[in-house]
Design a protein around this motif. Structure first.
Motif, PDB file in Angstrom:
ATOM      1  N   GLU A  72       1.659 -14.426 -10.358  1.00  9.44           N
ATOM      2  CA  GLU A  72       1.775 -13.336  -9.392  1.00  9.44           C
ATOM      3  C   GLU A  72       0.404 -12.737  -9.089  1.00  9.44           C
ATOM      4  O   GLU A  72      -0.446 -12.609  -9.978  1.00  9.44           O
ATOM      5  CB  GLU A  72       2.701 -12.253  -9.962  1.00  9.44           C
ATOM      6  CG  GLU A  72       3.244 -11.293  -8.930  1.00  9.44           C
ATOM      7  CD  GLU A  72       4.422 -10.485  -9.462  1.00  9.44           C
ATOM      8  OE1 GLU A  72       4.777  -9.486  -8.812  1.00  9.44           O
ATOM      9  OE2 GLU A  72       4.975 -10.858 -10.513  1.00  9.44           O
ATOM     10  N   ALA A  76      -0.237  -7.179  -6.468  1.00  7.69           N
ATOM     11  CA  ALA A  76       1.206  -7.159  -6.220  1.00  7.69           C
ATOM     12  C   ALA A  76       1.968  -6.898  -7.514  1.00  7.69           C
ATOM     13  O   ALA A  76       2.954  -6.145  -7.532  1.00  7.69           O
ATOM     14  CB  ALA A  76       1.647  -8.480  -5.596  1.00  7.69           C
ATOM     15  N   ASP A  79       1.599  -3.173  -8.417  1.00 11.66           N
ATOM     16  CA  ASP A  79       2.454  -2.327  -7.580  1.00 11.66           C
ATOM     17  C   ASP A  79       3.916  -2.420  -8.007  1.00 11.66           C
ATOM     18  O   ASP A  79       4.614  -1.406  -8.129  1.00 11.66           O
ATOM     19  CB  ASP A  79       2.327  -2.738  -6.112  1.00 11.66           C
ATOM     20  CG  ASP A  79       1.005  -2.321  -5.490  1.00 11.66           C
ATOM     21  OD1 ASP A  79       0.325  -1.454  -6.060  1.00 11.66           O
ATOM     22  OD2 ASP A  79       0.657  -2.876  -4.426  1.00 11.66           O
ATOM     23  N   ARG A  80       4.386  -3.638  -8.210  1.00 19.53           N
ATOM     24  CA  ARG A  80       5.787  -3.835  -8.596  1.00 19.53           C
ATOM     25  C   ARG A  80       6.067  -3.210  -9.957  1.00 19.53           C
ATOM     26  O   ARG A  80       7.093  -2.538 -10.157  1.00 19.53           O
ATOM     27  CB  ARG A  80       6.100  -5.337  -8.628  1.00 19.53           C
ATOM     28  CG  ARG A  80       7.514  -5.662  -9.086  1.00 19.53           C
ATOM     29  CD  ARG A  80       7.816  -7.144  -8.919  1.00 19.53           C
ATOM     30  NE  ARG A  80       7.110  -7.990  -9.865  1.00 19.53           N
ATOM     31  CZ  ARG A  80       7.533  -8.256 -11.102  1.00 19.53           C
ATOM     32  NH1 ARG A  80       8.654  -7.692 -11.556  1.00 19.53           N
ATOM     33  NH2 ARG A  80       6.859  -9.069 -11.890  1.00 19.53           N
TER      34      ARG A  80
END
Length: 254
Positions: A72, A76, A79-80
């Protein structure tokens, strides 16, 4: 600190960390040798997800991290993971149970505090890597961070996992440390198998005194000072005694 205040600090430091981390993911992190900013960003995301699972499942996941997280994008992932963590904090009370290595306080509130402190330290890492000015560290957060470091990491670590500290404390003659951060103070006593922390300056002389503005003391103890900057922290004591405290902190925070 109130949990609402810790959550506010977490939000502010996450925003700063996220913004700085996006500037140059390939930059080296001087306070985390061998890491790039992308590595740092991924680490924080993995930590957030780990604590999310500890709250949801009531136990810390092990092994960790899952292999698929490596695929990943770091930003990102960050943030997730932050969104998931904040969801858990929003849907649980601070006294709700959560999986935790810190057995005196296996609660969601423990992780609120821990993640606020984790994030301020790592946003400093990101700022140092990017050559950005270090944003203000609120005095109350800094004092709480010093308290957590001395009590939760070092004192608890020595009591629970004393073998890890044998190389540092086995030959200790028994020393006293006075740590001052603004108006707050802690008195630390060491010896073979001992690291005891008491609130307040106490009485009598100390072998080592560490004092200064709260944010500066936090950064000094966590080894987050700029290498070429003049520190506002004053350290008075024999070098071998200063080194004993430093090594205890290093072992406790590895």
């Amino acid at each position: 600190m109130e949990f609402s205040r810790l959550l506010d600090c977490l939000a502010a430091d996450f925003a700063r960390l996220r913004a700085v981390s996006a500037t140059d993911p390939t930059a080296g992190v001087p306070t985390c040798p061998g890491w790039t900013v992308a590595d740092l960003t991924r680490h924080v995301g993995e930590v957030y997800l780990h604590k999310t699972q500890a709250i949801r499942e009531g136990a810390e996941p092990d092994p960790w991290p899952p292999r698929e997280l490596a695929k990943e994008d770091p930003i990102a992932l960050l943030d997730r993971a932050y969104a998931d963590l904040r969801h858990e904090f929003a849907t649980h009370g601070p006294k709700d149970p959560a999986g935790s290595w810190y057995t005196p306080d296996p609660t969601v509130g423990f992780w609120i505090r821990r993640m606020a402190q984790e994030t301020v330290i790592h946003r400093i890492d990101a700022e140092l890597a990017a050559g950005e000015p270090i944003a203000e560290i609120p005095a109350d957060l800094a004092v709480d961070g010093v308290d957590e470091l001395l009590k939760v990491f070092v004192a608890y670590g020595v009591a629970e996992w004393g073998d890890y500290f044998t190389g540092v404390l086995a030959e200790s003659p028994g020393r006293t440390y006075l740590v001052r951060a603004d108006e707050a103070a802690w008195r630390v006593s060491t010896g073979p198998g001992l690291f005891r922390v008491e609130d307040g300056a106490g009485t009598g002389p100390a072998d080592v005194t560490v004092s200064g503005p709260s944010a500066a003391v936090l950064r000094r103890l966590w080894n987050r000072e700029e290498a070429d900057a003049t520190s506002p922290v004053t350290v008075v004591g024999a070098p071998e005694a200063v080194e004993e405290l430093h090594r205890c902190i290093v072992v406790a925070t590895q």
